[in-house]
Design an enzyme around this catalytic site. Structure first.
Site, short mmCIF file in Angstrom:
data_model
loop_
_atom_site.label_atom_id
_atom_site.label_comp_id
_atom_site.label_asym_id
_atom_site.label_seq_id
_atom_site.Cartn_x
_atom_site.Cartn_y
_atom_site.Cartn_z
N TYR A 144 0.87 -1.19 0.00
CA TYR A 144 0.00 0.00 0.00
C TYR A 144 0.89 1.22 0.00
CZ TYR A 144 -3.36 3.52 1.70
OH TYR A 144 -4.14 4.65 1.84
N ASP A 239 9.44 2.95 -0.94
CA ASP A 239 8.42 3.65 -0.16
C ASP A 239 8.72 3.38 1.32
OD1 ASP A 239 4.77 3.55 0.13
OD2 ASP A 239 6.33 4.59 1.23
N LYS A 267 4.93 9.67 8.35
CA LYS A 267 4.88 9.15 9.72
C LYS A 267 5.97 9.75 10.62
CE LYS A 267 2.70 5.01 7.87
NZ LYS A 267 1.31 5.02 8.36
P1 KE4 Z 1 -0.61 8.54 4.40
O1 KE4 Z 1 -1.16 9.23 3.16
O2 KE4 Z 1 -1.65 7.72 5.11
O3 KE4 Z 1 0.17 9.49 5.31
O4 KE4 Z 1 0.54 7.51 3.89
C1 KE4 Z 1 0.19 6.55 2.93
C2 KE4 Z 1 1.17 5.39 3.03
C3 KE4 Z 1 2.17 5.28 2.07
N1 KE4 Z 1 3.06 4.27 2.12
C4 KE4 Z 1 3.01 3.34 3.10
C5 KE4 Z 1 4.04 2.24 3.11
C6 KE4 Z 1 2.02 3.41 4.11
O5 KE4 Z 1 1.98 2.46 5.08
C7 KE4 Z 1 1.08 4.46 4.08
C8 KE4 Z 1 -0.02 4.60 5.11
N2 KE4 Z 1 -0.09 3.55 6.09
C9 KE4 Z 1 -1.40 3.30 6.65
C10 KE4 Z 1 -1.25 2.10 7.59
N3 KE4 Z 1 -1.39 0.89 6.88
C11 KE4 Z 1 -1.95 4.50 7.33
C12 KE4 Z 1 -3.14 4.25 8.22
C13 KE4 Z 1 -4.41 4.74 7.59
O6 KE4 Z 1 -4.60 4.55 6.38
O7 KE4 Z 1 -5.21 5.32 8.35
#
Ligand code: KE4
Length: 428
Positions: A144, A239, A267
């Site tokens: 993801y 990523d 994060k």
């Molecule tokens: P954000 O747009 O949520 O800040 O980041 C997206 C993203 C990009 N790349 C990786 C490897 C990620 O894990 C994420 C976001 N992680 C999720 C947890 N699986 C965020 C939690 C959520 O979607 O609320």
């Protein structure tokens, strides 16, 4: 456990917010029940609106590697706030932040700040397409990268066909430029590349997957991808939104000794405030506006408050590299306790862990890609999740997520978690 106020808030929230939450995974859909509304975080603990206390293994989905509300971040944000919240003009802190990121992650010669991981990965792919003049990208099933259209794609009917949208609102046209490969399967990637020679701009990967639950690449796989991308002129994007500053001060690329062409961050980089970033080779990043033709922008990018929090977090990491051994020791103790419990109970559920990222899979087969991850018993995971929650242990409310440990976790927290794990598995 009294959760009255959470229930009332959830009912009210659903009137105005789709699903009552501002991000789907928070809704507890895959584990059942209603989400708990949190009021305060302190160290390793979260406190909900009904006054219940939890040992927190989500840490806001990764940012809180030092636990909630560490004084050095709180003070940095409070100090920045004295000067105002946002100017829409360059500030010294942005220069300091960019220099600090590059010093911690040497492959990042230039970096652009954004406001989320999604913005970071979306922008990285755009600049890779602009740099190569190619359209297609490769991503991996189960990884993801945020919710940009071209990532919300599932594998086509055959593993080597074009991707298909996995969300309404994503067009077939968009999907046709995303190829889906199998994690830990270098041969599969080689075939995809051969069938789309000179058309692939970028390959983006979670260098350690958190979004299938934790899945760790083999050395041959991740090294093979580096070599393949070099040979084919494909921009190799790590990523590291989750792994950046989590697995080491230099992230997964430091752990594996690999130099990607671009890296995305989120994060931890924001210290709990909204920050993302993307960066890499100077020759690629110089394609970005206002220097180059690839457009990307953001009203609050490099925001002084977010930079203050992020700079405080990354500076603490730079000044305290020993935190990674501390996290390793805590996570090792937790994993050992779980394995001891499995042995006592005659279970051989899988545990995948690297550093302070850990996942328990309710399957007895190894988990090394999407197909093996989905073999896990998600119904049992739901029962496990609620059993742990009732015992004051707050886990990610979904099987296909990583737990995140923090330096604030105490031995007592870890012992309590191991004890709860035994009690819950004993009763299922
Ligand atoms: P954000 O747009 O949520 O800040 O980041 C997206 C993203 C990009 N790349 C990786 C490897 C990620 O894990 C994420 C976001 N992680 C999720 C947890 N699986 C965020 C939690 C959520 O979607 O609320």
């Amino acid at each position: 456990m009294e959760i009255k106020k959470s229930e009332i808030l959830f009912k009210e929230g659903k009137k105005f917010i789709p699903g009552g939450v501002n991000s789907p995974v928070r809704a507890f859909k895959s584990v059942g029940g209603n989400p708990i509304f949190m009021e305060r975080g302190e160290g390793s603990k979260l406190f909900d609106v009904d006054g219940n206390e939890y040992i927190d293994y989500i840490g806001s989905w990764g940012p809180h590697i030092f636990g909630h509300n560490p004084p050095f971040i709180k003070e940095a944000v409070a100090a920045a706030l004295q000067n105002g919240s946002s100017f829409g003009a360059p500030t010294e802190m942005e220069v300091k932040m960019a220099r600090l990121i590059s010093s911690l992650v040497p492959s990042v010669e230039m970096v652009r700040m954004v406001n989320s991981g999604t913005e970071a990965t979306m922008s990285a792919v755009r600049v890779a397409r602009g740099f190569t003049g190619r359209d297609k990208i490769i991503k991996f099933e189960g990884c993801y990268h945020g919710h940009a259209d071209f990532f919300l794609i599932k594998a086509g009917s055959g593993a080597l066909t074009l991707g298909e949208p996995n969300s309404p609102g994503v067009t077939k046209g968009t999907a046709s430029d995303t190829l889906i490969a199998r994690y830990n399967d270098l041969e599969n990637v080689r075939e995809l590349v051969a069938r789309n020679r000179n058309q692939i701009a970028a390959l983006i990967i979670e260098p350690v997957v958190g979004n299938m639950g934790v899945v760790i690449p083999t050395e041959d796989f991740i090294n093979g991808l580096r070599q393949l991308c070099t040979e084919e002129g494909i921009v190799f994007i790590f990523d590291e939104v989750m792994t950046g500053f989590r697995l080491a001060k230099g992230g997964a690329q430091e752990v594996f000794g690999i130099k990607p062409d671009m890296t995305t961050f989120g994060k931890i980089i924001g210290g709990g405030l909204p920050v993302g970033a993307f960066g890499g080779k100077r020759e690629i990043m110089e394609k970005l506006a206002p220097l180059g033709p690839v457009y990307q922008a953001g009203t609050l990018s490099g925001n002084p408050l977010a930079m203050a929090a992020g700079y405080a977090a990354l500076s603490h990491i730079k000044e305290n590299p020993g935190i990674y051994q501390e996290l390793e020791d805590k996570a090792d103790a937790l994993e050992a306790g779980f394995r001891e419990n499995h042995a006592k109970l005659g279970k051989s559920y899988r545990i995948n862990r690297i550093g302070s990222m850990i996942s328990l899979f309710f399957t007895e087969q190894p988990v090394y890609d999407f197909d093996t991850a989905v073999k896990s018993d998600t119904t049992l995971f739901g029962k496990f999740f609620h059993g742990m929650l009732e015992r004051g242990i707050y886990l990610p409310p979904a099987q296909f997520e990583s737990w995140f440990l923090s330096t604030a976790l105490t031995n007592t927290d870890i012992e309590k978690t191991i004890k709860a794990h035994f009690e819950v598995l004993y009763s299922h």
